[in-house]
Scaffold this motif. Structure first.
Motif, PDB file in Angstrom:
ATOM      1  N   ARG A  59       0.837  -1.210   0.000  1.00 35.86           N
ATOM      2  CA  ARG A  59       0.000   0.000   0.000  1.00 35.86           C
ATOM      3  C   ARG A  59       0.868   1.254   0.000  1.00 35.86           C
ATOM      4  NH1 ARG A  59      -3.062  -1.881   5.229  1.00 35.86           N
ATOM      5  NH2 ARG A  59      -0.909  -2.520   5.552  1.00 35.86           N
ATOM      6  N   GLY A  60       1.974   1.202   0.703  1.00 33.59           N
ATOM      7  CA  GLY A  60       2.926   2.314   0.689  1.00 33.59           C
ATOM      8  C   GLY A  60       3.564   2.462  -0.683  1.00 33.59           C
ATOM      9  N   GLN A  61       3.894   1.324  -1.298  1.00 35.59           N
ATOM     10  CA  GLN A  61       4.469   1.359  -2.648  1.00 35.59           C
ATOM     11  C   GLN A  61       3.479   1.965  -3.635  1.00 35.59           C
ATOM     12  OE1 GLN A  61       6.726  -2.044  -4.127  1.00 35.59           O
ATOM     13  NE2 GLN A  61       6.676  -2.933  -2.073  1.00 35.59           N
ATOM     14  N   ALA A  62       2.205   1.591  -3.519  1.00 34.12           N
ATOM     15  CA  ALA A  62       1.175   2.123  -4.417  1.00 34.12           C
ATOM     16  C   ALA A  62       1.015   3.629  -4.212  1.00 34.12           C
ATOM     17  CB  ALA A  62      -0.156   1.409  -4.178  1.00 34.12           C
ATOM     18  N   CYS A  63       1.053   4.072  -2.967  1.00 36.78           N
ATOM     19  CA  CYS A  63       0.944   5.495  -2.659  1.00 36.78           C
ATOM     20  C   CYS A  63       2.123   6.261  -3.266  1.00 36.78           C
ATOM     21  CB  CYS A  63       0.900   5.689  -1.145  1.00 36.78           C
ATOM     22  SG  CYS A  63       0.754   7.398  -0.606  1.00 36.78           S
ATOM     23  N   MET A  64       3.311   5.737  -3.132  1.00 36.14           N
ATOM     24  CA  MET A  64       4.498   6.403  -3.683  1.00 36.14           C
ATOM     25  C   MET A  64       4.428   6.456  -5.211  1.00 36.14           C
ATOM     26  SD  MET A  64       6.414   7.359  -1.135  1.00 36.14           S
ATOM     27  CE  MET A  64       4.795   7.842  -0.634  1.00 36.14           C
ATOM     28  N   LYS A  65       3.984   5.347  -5.816  1.00 40.70           N
ATOM     29  CA  LYS A  65       3.861   5.303  -7.275  1.00 40.70           C
ATOM     30  C   LYS A  65       2.863   6.359  -7.753  1.00 40.70           C
ATOM     31  CE  LYS A  65       3.384   2.067 -11.071  1.00 40.70           C
ATOM     32  NZ  LYS A  65       3.229   0.681 -11.469  1.00 40.70           N
TER      33      LYS A  65
END
Length: 158
Positions: A59-65
């Motif tokens: 979820r953090g990776q998706a937010c950063m992307k």
């Protein structure tokens, strides 16, 4: 550039898969965008051993992307050497701060300033809450807090 011209910051949370890798990625991009990335050593770590070797939470990776912020990290635990090699160790909550201060007491010649990343928040939100058991919106809030805090921290250290 001489090593003494380089500053260093370590972002810390409980597991090093949510808050601290977000802060690391945000700060790395800000330093890069400001043309000062070569003047910084930037990393993140955990107070616990729970997630060592794991990538950041999806979820953090998706937010950063979504925000165009590159994120590459593998979770690791804070080491004794971190207290002597980093200028700043910035953590997310009072529990992290307590753990870090306890660990720092057992390290000779510690040079790191250990404090809450939220200390730099212009909106005065001192604590960056763990979004692990929360929703995508909780990760978004962490991102927004990290942007505010990292921007202010970089300004103070430029």
């Amino acid at each position: 550039m001489a090593a003494s011209d380089t500053k260093s910051v370590l972002f810390v949370c409980l597991g090093n898969i949510c808050r601290s890798p977000i802060a690391e990625a945000v700060f790395r991009k800000m330093a890069s965008d400001a043309g000062v990335a070569d003047k910084w050593r930037i990393d993140s770590a955990a107070t616990s051993t729970y997630e060592i070797g794991n990538p950041p939470d999806f979820r953090g990776q998706a937010c950063m992307k979504k925000h165009g912020v590159p994120m590459r990290h593998v979770a690791r635990q804070v080491t004794r050497e971190d207290f002597t090699s980093f200028d700043y160790i910035l953590c997310m909550d009072e529990s992290n701060l307590s753990d870090l201060k306890r660990k720092a007491k057992s390290v000779k010649n510690t040079k790191a300033t250990v404090e809450l990343l939220g200390k730099f928040d212009p909106q005065k939100q001192l604590i960056i809450n763990d979004p692990y058991y929360g929703s995508d919106q909780d990760f978004e809030k962490v991102y927004e807090q990290c942007v505010r805090c990292c921007k202010a921290f970089l300004e103070v250290n430029s």
